[in-house]
Design a protein around this motif. Structure first.
Motif, PDB file in Angstrom:
ATOM      1  N   VAL A 118       0.993  -1.053  -0.004  1.00  0.00           N
ATOM      2  CA  VAL A 118       0.204   0.038   0.011  1.00  0.00           C
ATOM      3  C   VAL A 118       0.910   1.124  -0.214  1.00  0.00           C
ATOM      4  CG1 VAL A 118      -1.673   1.301   1.430  1.00  0.00           C
ATOM      5  CG2 VAL A 118      -2.079  -1.275   1.200  1.00  0.00           C
ATOM      6  N   ASP A 123       5.924   5.865   3.196  1.00  0.00           N
ATOM      7  CA  ASP A 123       5.686   4.226   2.640  1.00  0.00           C
ATOM      8  C   ASP A 123       7.088   3.763   2.224  1.00  0.00           C
ATOM      9  OD1 ASP A 123       6.327   5.538   0.231  1.00  0.00           O
ATOM     10  OD2 ASP A 123       4.700   4.588  -0.769  1.00  0.00           O
ATOM     11  N   ASP A 148       0.180  -0.713  -5.422  1.00  0.00           N
ATOM     12  CA  ASP A 148      -0.703   0.481  -5.803  1.00  0.00           C
ATOM     13  C   ASP A 148       0.057   0.955  -6.946  1.00  0.00           C
ATOM     14  OD1 ASP A 148      -2.435   0.359  -3.827  1.00  0.00           O
ATOM     15  OD2 ASP A 148      -1.664   1.528  -2.562  1.00  0.00           O
ATOM     16  N   GLY A 177      -4.127   2.351  -1.328  1.00  0.00           N
ATOM     17  CA  GLY A 177      -4.771   1.273  -0.765  1.00  0.00           C
ATOM     18  C   GLY A 177      -6.057   1.202  -1.552  1.00  0.00           C
ATOM     19  N   LEU A 180      -6.350  -2.586  -3.410  1.00  0.00           N
ATOM     20  CA  LEU A 180      -6.343  -3.832  -2.583  1.00  0.00           C
ATOM     21  C   LEU A 180      -7.365  -4.406  -2.601  1.00  0.00           C
ATOM     22  CD1 LEU A 180      -4.843  -5.460  -0.302  1.00  0.00           C
ATOM     23  CD2 LEU A 180      -5.832  -4.136   1.568  1.00  0.00           C
ATOM     24  N   VAL A 199       2.174  -1.990   4.766  1.00  0.00           N
ATOM     25  CA  VAL A 199       1.652  -0.555   4.791  1.00  0.00           C
ATOM     26  C   VAL A 199       2.268   0.336   5.543  1.00  0.00           C
ATOM     27  CG1 VAL A 199      -0.884  -1.543   4.990  1.00  0.00           C
ATOM     28  CG2 VAL A 199       0.340  -1.195   7.182  1.00  0.00           C
ATOM     29  N   TRP A 206      -5.130   6.302   2.704  1.00  0.00           N
ATOM     30  CA  TRP A 206      -5.168   4.876   2.408  1.00  0.00           C
ATOM     31  C   TRP A 206      -5.815   4.133   3.744  1.00  0.00           C
ATOM     32  CZ3 TRP A 206      -2.527   1.741   5.934  1.00  0.00           C
ATOM     33  CH2 TRP A 206      -1.655   2.379   6.866  1.00  0.00           C
ATOM     34  N   VAL A 210      -7.984   0.685   2.984  1.00  0.00           N
ATOM     35  CA  VAL A 210      -7.595  -0.438   3.443  1.00  0.00           C
ATOM     36  C   VAL A 210      -8.429  -1.171   4.381  1.00  0.00           C
ATOM     37  CG1 VAL A 210      -5.724  -1.826   4.405  1.00  0.00           C
ATOM     38  CG2 VAL A 210      -5.256  -0.125   2.856  1.00  0.00           C
TER      39      VAL A 210
END
Length: 326
Positions: A118, A123, A148, A177, A180, A199, A206, A210
């Motif tokens: 994600v 990140d 993503d 996200g 997903l 994540v 996000w 999620v």
């Protein structure tokens, strides 16, 4: 060449500065080279990423003259009456919890694993943990990776690294996200397996996406639908304690920032200080992410900068620290 973030670029721009030793004259030249360059996420100081493996019915049959149980392999919490010699004292010294070894059941680990990255703010540590899990074989012998920013899934290591690099284009957008749910539906055709979702450690748009998409699924994916719990691996680059609410403490922190910034400008970063400080998260931010994801799955936190893994009681302590700070 050192990059602060992962990604793919079509050209490289270099700047050359030439000047005299007295600083009287200076010439700056900019050179542009058109070539494709890929920057992969760094694994930092992480040397392993352990994920929970789902279990299915085993194929082996126990010996007719022996007990219908395996070796002392499984772990569980201590119960009154358990032999003291089965207690894992090293685990007790680290977590202050009594854990004993118990016989394994006639089960075998599930081979099929679905993993997903994600993208969102901070990140980069999660991408590094995903790369390490793939390269070290933590996802098992059969796995598929989604991320993503891409509708293609990777089943080989070289494909997975490209997928992780391309996901950087989604980090600064609101689309983190969003893919997903479609990935889980797409990969749930066929056998039974498990799902591992990497994540960020900082909350953002996000997080709700999620949680909402995972709430409609039963868990891991594979040939036969979704079953079991989804496991979330939260990536961070250091965890800072939440700042106190006292106005005097906040004032002192604000006054100290310019001095720290001037020191950072005058001191060149060392070779082992390549991790971006912008990916650090506070215990308050991390507790919010863990609390939301714990409702739909199991959560593990990995610190790429320190090379540590947090789970269980350690995450509970972070949540209590957040409540005290509030």
């Amino acid at each position: 060449m050192l990059a602060a973030r992962r990604g793919q670029v079509a050209k490289v721009v270099r700047e050359l500065e030439v000047g005299d030793i007295f600083g009287l004259t200076q010439i700056r030249l900019r050179l542009t080279e058109h070539r494709k360059v890929r920057f992969v996420p760094s694994v930092g100081r992480l040397d392993r990423v352990e994920v929970v493996r789902g279990m299915a019915g085993g194929e082996d049959i126990s010996h007719p003259e022996g007990p219908m149980e395996g070796e002392l392999y499984d772990l569980r919490h201590y119960a009154p009456g358990d032999p003291i010699r089965f207690v894992l004292w090293k685990v007790f010294a680290r977590t202050r919890q009594l854990v004993v070894r118990s016989p394994e059941r006639a089960l075998s680990p599930i081979r099929q694993t679905c993993a997903y990255l994600v993208a969102g703010p901070a990140d980069e540590p999660a991408a590094g943990a995903a790369r390490l899990a793939i390269e070290r074989g933590a996802l098992g012998s059969e796995w598929v990776l989604g991320a993503d920013g891409s509708h293609d899934d990777a089943t080989r290591k070289d494909q997975a690294v490209d997928l992780l690099a391309r996901s950087a284009t989604v980090s600064g957008t609101e689309r983190g996200g969003r893919g997903l749910g479609e990935f889980l539906r797409r990969r749930s055709q066929g056998g039974m397996g498990r799902a591992v979702v990497f994540v960020p450690g900082r909350p953002g748009p996000w997080l709700d996406a999620v949680v909402n998409q995972c709430a409609g699924h039963d868990g891991a994916c594979g040939r036969g639908g979704l079953r079991g719990q989804i496991e979330f691996v939260v990536g961070t680059d250091g965890i800072e304690r939440a700042r106190p609410r006292n106005w005097l403490a906040r004032l002192a922190l604000r006054e100290r920032k310019p001095q720290l910034r001037r020191q950072a400008q005058t001191k060149a970063p060392a070779e082992d200080e390549r991790v971006e400080t912008q990916d650090r998260v506070t215990t308050e931010e991390l507790a919010k992410v863990v609390a939301a994801l714990s409702k739909v799955g199991r959560v593990v936190v990995v610190d790429r900068q320190a090379g540590r893994v947090f789970a269980g009681g350690q995450l509970t302590a972070m949540a209590e620290d957040r409540r005290r700070a509030a």
